[in-house]
Design an enzyme around this catalytic site. Structure first.
Site, short mmCIF file in Angstrom:
data_model
loop_
_atom_site.label_atom_id
_atom_site.label_comp_id
_atom_site.label_asym_id
_atom_site.label_seq_id
_atom_site.Cartn_x
_atom_site.Cartn_y
_atom_site.Cartn_z
N HIS A 86 54.68 32.73 27.55
CA HIS A 86 53.26 32.34 27.67
C HIS A 86 52.40 33.05 26.64
O HIS A 86 52.66 34.20 26.27
CB HIS A 86 52.75 32.54 29.09
CG HIS A 86 52.70 33.97 29.58
ND1 HIS A 86 51.64 34.80 29.36
CD2 HIS A 86 53.59 34.69 30.32
CE1 HIS A 86 51.85 35.97 29.94
NE2 HIS A 86 53.04 35.93 30.51
N ASP A 88 48.91 33.17 27.04
CA ASP A 88 47.69 33.71 27.65
C ASP A 88 47.94 35.13 28.15
O ASP A 88 49.08 35.56 28.32
CB ASP A 88 47.21 32.81 28.79
CG ASP A 88 48.24 32.65 29.91
OD1 ASP A 88 49.45 32.59 29.61
OD2 ASP A 88 47.84 32.59 31.09
N ASP A 118 52.92 42.00 27.94
CA ASP A 118 52.92 40.75 28.75
C ASP A 118 52.10 39.68 28.06
O ASP A 118 50.93 39.54 28.32
CB ASP A 118 52.38 41.09 30.13
CG ASP A 118 52.49 39.93 31.09
OD1 ASP A 118 53.14 38.92 30.76
OD2 ASP A 118 51.90 40.02 32.18
N GLU A 152 50.02 30.72 32.14
CA GLU A 152 50.99 31.31 33.09
C GLU A 152 50.29 32.27 34.04
O GLU A 152 50.65 32.35 35.22
CB GLU A 152 52.09 32.05 32.31
CG GLU A 152 53.26 32.49 33.19
CD GLU A 152 53.09 33.84 33.84
OE1 GLU A 152 53.86 34.17 34.74
OE2 GLU A 152 52.15 34.59 33.46
N GLU A 153 49.31 33.00 33.51
CA GLU A 153 48.69 34.06 34.33
C GLU A 153 47.95 33.50 35.55
O GLU A 153 47.73 34.22 36.51
CB GLU A 153 47.74 34.91 33.48
CG GLU A 153 48.44 35.72 32.38
CD GLU A 153 49.31 36.84 32.93
OE1 GLU A 153 49.37 37.00 34.16
OE2 GLU A 153 49.94 37.53 32.11
N GLU A 178 59.59 37.76 29.42
CA GLU A 178 58.56 38.57 30.07
C GLU A 178 59.00 40.05 30.05
O GLU A 178 60.20 40.34 29.92
CB GLU A 178 58.40 38.13 31.54
CG GLU A 178 57.80 36.76 31.73
CD GLU A 178 56.28 36.81 31.88
OE1 GLU A 178 55.67 37.86 31.59
OE2 GLU A 178 55.72 35.77 32.27
N HIS A 366 49.17 44.15 32.43
CA HIS A 366 47.88 43.95 33.12
C HIS A 366 47.06 45.24 33.23
O HIS A 366 46.02 45.25 33.89
CB HIS A 366 48.05 43.38 34.53
CG HIS A 366 48.68 42.02 34.57
ND1 HIS A 366 48.57 41.16 35.64
CD2 HIS A 366 49.42 41.34 33.66
CE1 HIS A 366 49.22 40.04 35.40
NE2 HIS A 366 49.76 40.14 34.19
#
Ligand SMILES: [Zn+2]
Length: 417
Positions: A86, A88, A118, A152-153, A178, A366
């Site tokens: 991903h 995003d 991530d 994805e998030e 990931e 995150h």
């Protein structure tokens, strides 16, 4: 070329500057979600695609929401290996950062920035691995496809779910880079976000016994759900389920016995546990308080993302493990993820065996001052190149491990992670 020769050549050909530079480039292009803006980063990678011998297609699911589909080109009868990554990231509160979240700074052997772990580092490593294969003149035994996706998030409705709905995901196996600390992630928990609304009987605040307080019912429910005493068998890689009561909102003023109170809960679910089973578990726990659904309270499921897993003995797991062992000289560790990734679409809906394996520590994803270790990127490039050079097809998933496609509900997902 023998396998040891190939591994030696790949190891020597891994370009540290290339993977570092690409990771930095990607970190410097903002792609936070929300609001969801993948167009610029997808455009950047699309421009680089011809240098890697990749043909590009853009799938725009909504204004500003672009998915980039890249392929080495089909060869008759060749198996297809899909890399799903991903583009995003989660948002940033810059004031809390010591490093510029969009600077791609290198310090202490790490690249800092939002998405470094991530999962812009993983995407960069996978693309660099193809570059390594090309620089060695290797003819891959497979067609290699990259789906560099949006959203994805927040659950994937504008990303992988949209590609699945358009029947654009066809592969024999899927690698999802990931951040797993370079361990093989073979299982992940699902999630259910739900709202519990308790019903009270209002009365004057000076005479609370004449009413029934919705807040007192909600407090009891909050405690019983937080205690997490759902019937369950712990999963070898995922442990137990959890239930977090995340918000509470109720009452209209201090002098009124509250008529209504809302709780928002986040219940994580294990493979084998369906949406209906997760709902029933909550209803049963609340019933232990003597409260009845539909009378004393209402329960609404806001989001359900199903859990997923792949059998440790599946041949594709063996492919990734072998590539890791060839590059590092040791067996990889295995792990489970406490949250969902796009791998669930592959495993559950399409029967495509998927392994989540990538550079970067899960614990920094995150977070403030997110980073990825350059050493981990380099290892990942080598492992991916070995995998690409050796993938000659595999069996589909034996069965649906996590739940049916009917369980998938990514509409209006507020935060899938
Ligand atoms: Zn991710």
């Amino acid at each position: 070329m023998t396998r040891p020769d190939l591994v030696r050549k790949i190891r020597a050909a891994v370009d540290v500057d290339a993977v570092t530079g690409l990771t930095q480039d990607l970190v410097r292009i903002r792609s936070e979600n929300p609001p969801g803006r993948e167009t610029e980063i997808a455009g950047h990678l699309r421009e680089r695609a011809p240098d890697l011998g990749l043909a590009a297609t853009v799938v725009e699911t909504a204004p500003g929401r672009q998915n980039l589909l890249l392929t080495t080109g089909s060869r008759p009868g060749a198996p297809v290996l899909l890399v799903n990554g991903h583009l995003d990231t989660v948002p940033v509160r810059p004031n809390a950062w010591r490093h510029d979240p969009f600077g791609g700074e290198v310090a202490d052997g790490r690249i800092y920035g939002r998405g470094a772990a991530d999962m812009k580092g993983g995407v960069a490593a996978a693309l660099t691995a193809l570059q390594v294969c090309r620089s060695l003149g290797l003819e891959l035994p497979c067609e290699l496809v990259f789906h560099l996706v949006a959203d994805e998030e927040l659950g994937g409705a504008q990303g992988t779910a949209a590609l699945v709905a358009r029947d654009l995901v066809r592969a024999d196996a899927c690698l999802d880079p990931e951040p797993t600390g370079l361990r093989l992630c073979l299982a992940e928990r699902g999630l259910m976000f739900a709202t519990v609304t308790t019903n009270g009987v209002p009365a004057h605040g000076s005479e609370p016994a004449k009413g029934r307080s919705a807040i007192i019912s909600a407090a009891a429910i909050a405690q019983v759900l937080h205690d997490n005493e759902f019937p369950q068998t712990p999963h070898p890689l995922l442990g137990t389920t959890t239930c977090n009561v995340g918000t509470i909102r109720g009452g209209s003023g201090p002098n009124v016995v509250p008529e209504e109170c809302l709780l928002e809960i986040d219940r994580r679910v294990l493979p084998g546990e369906s949406r209906a089973m997760a709902v029933q578990g909550i209803v049963d726990r609340i019933a232990s308080l003597g409260l009845v659904r539909g009378t004393d309270y209402d329960l609404r499921v806001d989001t359900f993302c199903e859990p997923s897993e792949i059998a440790p003995g599946h041949p594709f797991v063996g492919y990734v493990a072998d590539a890791f062992a060839a590059m590092t000289g040791r067996a990889p560790g295995t792990t489970g993820l406490p949250f969902t990734t796009d791998a669930r679409f592959m495993r559950n809906q399409l029967g495509i065996p998927a392994v989540v394996f990538g550079p970067g520590d899960l614990a920094v994803a995150h977070t403030v001052d997110e980073y990825v270790e350059i050493d981990a990127l380099v290892t990942a490039v080598g492992v991916y190149a070995c995998l690409f050079a050796g993938f000659a097809g595999t069996a589909p998933m034996a069965d649906n491990a996590g739940g049916s496609s009917a369980d998938t509900d990514v509409e209006g997902v507020p935060s899938a992670r």
